[in-house]
Design an enzyme around this catalytic site. Structure first.
Site, PDB file in Angstrom:
ATOM      1  N   ASP A  23      72.638  -6.335  -4.312  1.00  0.00           N
ATOM      2  CA  ASP A  23      73.054  -4.982  -4.678  1.00  0.00           C
ATOM      3  C   ASP A  23      73.461  -4.933  -6.153  1.00  0.00           C
ATOM      4  O   ASP A  23      73.951  -5.918  -6.694  1.00  0.00           O
ATOM      5  CB  ASP A  23      74.241  -4.564  -3.788  1.00  0.00           C
ATOM      6  N   TRP A  28      73.312  -2.036 -13.003  1.00  0.00           N
ATOM      7  CA  TRP A  28      72.957  -2.922 -14.129  1.00  0.00           C
ATOM      8  C   TRP A  28      72.116  -2.138 -15.140  1.00  0.00           C
ATOM      9  O   TRP A  28      72.362  -2.209 -16.345  1.00  0.00           O
ATOM     10  CB  TRP A  28      72.168  -4.122 -13.603  1.00  0.00           C
ATOM     11  N   HIS A  40      65.638  -3.298 -11.165  1.00  0.00           N
ATOM     12  CA  HIS A  40      64.916  -3.971 -10.082  1.00  0.00           C
ATOM     13  C   HIS A  40      64.080  -5.134 -10.639  1.00  0.00           C
ATOM     14  O   HIS A  40      63.990  -6.190 -10.017  1.00  0.00           O
ATOM     15  CB  HIS A  40      64.014  -2.979  -9.343  1.00  0.00           C
ATOM     16  N   LEU A 134      62.514 -25.256   2.096  1.00  0.00           N
ATOM     17  CA  LEU A 134      63.335 -24.048   2.193  1.00  0.00           C
ATOM     18  C   LEU A 134      62.533 -22.989   2.928  1.00  0.00           C
ATOM     19  O   LEU A 134      61.327 -22.847   2.698  1.00  0.00           O
ATOM     20  CB  LEU A 134      63.674 -23.531   0.782  1.00  0.00           C
TER      21      LEU A 134
HETATM   22  C1  FPP Z   1      69.965  -2.655  -4.545  1.00  0.00           C
HETATM   23  O1  FPP Z   1      70.224  -2.207  -5.821  1.00  0.00           O
HETATM   24  C2  FPP Z   1      68.726  -3.387  -4.420  1.00  0.00           C
HETATM   25  C3  FPP Z   1      67.624  -2.949  -3.745  1.00  0.00           C
HETATM   26  C4  FPP Z   1      67.530  -1.624  -3.116  1.00  0.00           C
HETATM   27  C5  FPP Z   1      66.434  -3.738  -3.530  1.00  0.00           C
HETATM   28  C6  FPP Z   1      66.499  -5.178  -3.949  1.00  0.00           C
HETATM   29  C7  FPP Z   1      65.262  -5.426  -4.667  1.00  0.00           C
HETATM   30  C8  FPP Z   1      65.072  -6.323  -5.615  1.00  0.00           C
HETATM   31  C9  FPP Z   1      66.036  -7.366  -5.998  1.00  0.00           C
HETATM   32  C10 FPP Z   1      63.789  -6.281  -6.340  1.00  0.00           C
HETATM   33  C11 FPP Z   1      62.640  -6.554  -5.424  1.00  0.00           C
HETATM   34  C12 FPP Z   1      62.438  -7.999  -5.346  1.00  0.00           C
HETATM   35  C13 FPP Z   1      61.593  -8.594  -4.527  1.00  0.00           C
HETATM   36  C14 FPP Z   1      61.180  -9.988  -4.737  1.00  0.00           C
HETATM   37  C15 FPP Z   1      61.075  -7.865  -3.377  1.00  0.00           C
HETATM   38  P1  FPP Z   1      70.604  -0.664  -5.999  1.00  0.00           P
HETATM   39  O2  FPP Z   1      69.428   0.008  -6.605  1.00  0.00           O
HETATM   40  O3  FPP Z   1      71.076  -0.082  -4.711  1.00  0.00           O
HETATM   41  O4  FPP Z   1      71.795  -0.780  -7.021  1.00  0.00           O
HETATM   42  P2  FPP Z   1      72.995   0.249  -7.211  1.00  0.00           P
HETATM   43  O5  FPP Z   1      73.817   0.200  -5.948  1.00  0.00           O
HETATM   44  O6  FPP Z   1      73.716  -0.306  -8.396  1.00  0.00           O
HETATM   45  O7  FPP Z   1      72.385   1.597  -7.486  1.00  0.00           O
END
Ligand code: FPP
Length: 243
Positions: A23, A28, A40, A134
């Site tokens: 998260d 960021w 992302h 892994l």
């Molecule tokens: C949350 O950040 C993250 C996600 C919704 C998806 C996680 C995805 C990745 C790390 C990239 C994809 C990677 C792969 C390898 C599939 P958020 O956008 O909710 O952050 P915020 O809460 O700060 O808005």
């Protein structure tokens, strides 16, 4: 790779299976006045770093919450970006994962994604199925409640077919019909960016998991941050409901 934190080995409290709620990508990016996709993208770099560090820290299974069944509610452009990043990650990393003896697997309703992506994921699974160093599990189109509903449907189907006696349904019968059948349950669930929610992640499997939280935003997460979280886990006393 050498173990990064000797204390993990000293106490004998090794986390075999860590599940991570990644998260903070959006925050960021926002802090840098960048579009969310930039967060992302950096999140994918953090995935690379963590996958590389995981075996040296004693992890056998690493489950990453990459796309939840609720993430479809995000703007269509962001959903497209996330799917594109997933495709790019699998295409560009699969050979390195295979070389490093990493088995890639998926949980969630991932077979409902677009057919070309499903094919890529099927191929990646097949290519790495025999790897043992892994197990990297990506939760895709995943929701814990839907997973339980799907498991209940499988139980009902088997009962209707006369293959399962309703009186014989216990923990094992349900567990063996979850997406995670055959995997050890997570010893710990880690959430980055300081939020204190489970967000429909591994609801059944995390019954006795230790919950770890770090304020670090996911794009800033790396091997040393992972070692610190696992050190915190090693200091916890696990009771599994006993005294
Ligand atoms: C949350 O950040 C993250 C996600 C919704 C998806 C996680 C995805 C990745 C790390 C990239 C994809 C990677 C792969 C390898 C599939 P958020 O956008 O909710 O952050 P915020 O809460 O700060 O808005």
């Amino acid at each position: 790779m050498k173990p990064a934190a000797a204390s993990l080995v000293d106490t004998g409290t090794v986390c075999r299976h860590l599940a991570i709620i990644m998260d903070g990508n959006g925050r960021w990016a926002k802090a840098r006045r960048l579009p969310r996709i930039a967060g992302h993208r950096e999140g994918v770099e953090a995935v690379r770093r963590v996958v590389e560090a995981a075996p040296g820290l004693g992890l056998e299974v690493l489950t990453l919450y990459a796309f939840s069944s609720e993430n479809w509610k995000r703007p269509p452009d962001e959903v497209t970006d996330l799917m594109g990043l997933l495709k790019h990650y699998v295409r560009s990393e699969i050979e390195a994962l295979h070389r490093n003896d990493v088995c890639l697997d998926f949980i969630g309703d991932w077979r409902a994604l677009k057919p070309d992506l499903v094919q890529l994921l099927e191929d990646a699974r097949a290519r790495t199925a025999g790897n043992r160093r892994l197990k990297l599990v990506m939760a895709l189109n995943y929701g814990g409640q839907s997973e339980l509903v799907r498991a209940a449907q499988r139980l009902a189907t088997d009962v209707a077919a006369g293959q399962l006696d309703p009186d014989a349904i216990g923990l094992d019968a349900l567990e063996s019909r979850l997406d995670t059948a055959g995997m050890p349950p997570p010893d710990a669930v880690l959430r980055t960016s300081g939020e204190l929610r489970l967000s429909n992640f591994l609801l059944w499997q995390s019954a006795y998991a230790e919950f770890l939280v770090t304020d670090t935003l996911w794009p800033d997460f790396d091997g040393p941050a992972l070692a610190r979280s696992l050190d915190e886990f090693a200091r916890r006393e696990r009771r599994f409901g006993g005294r």
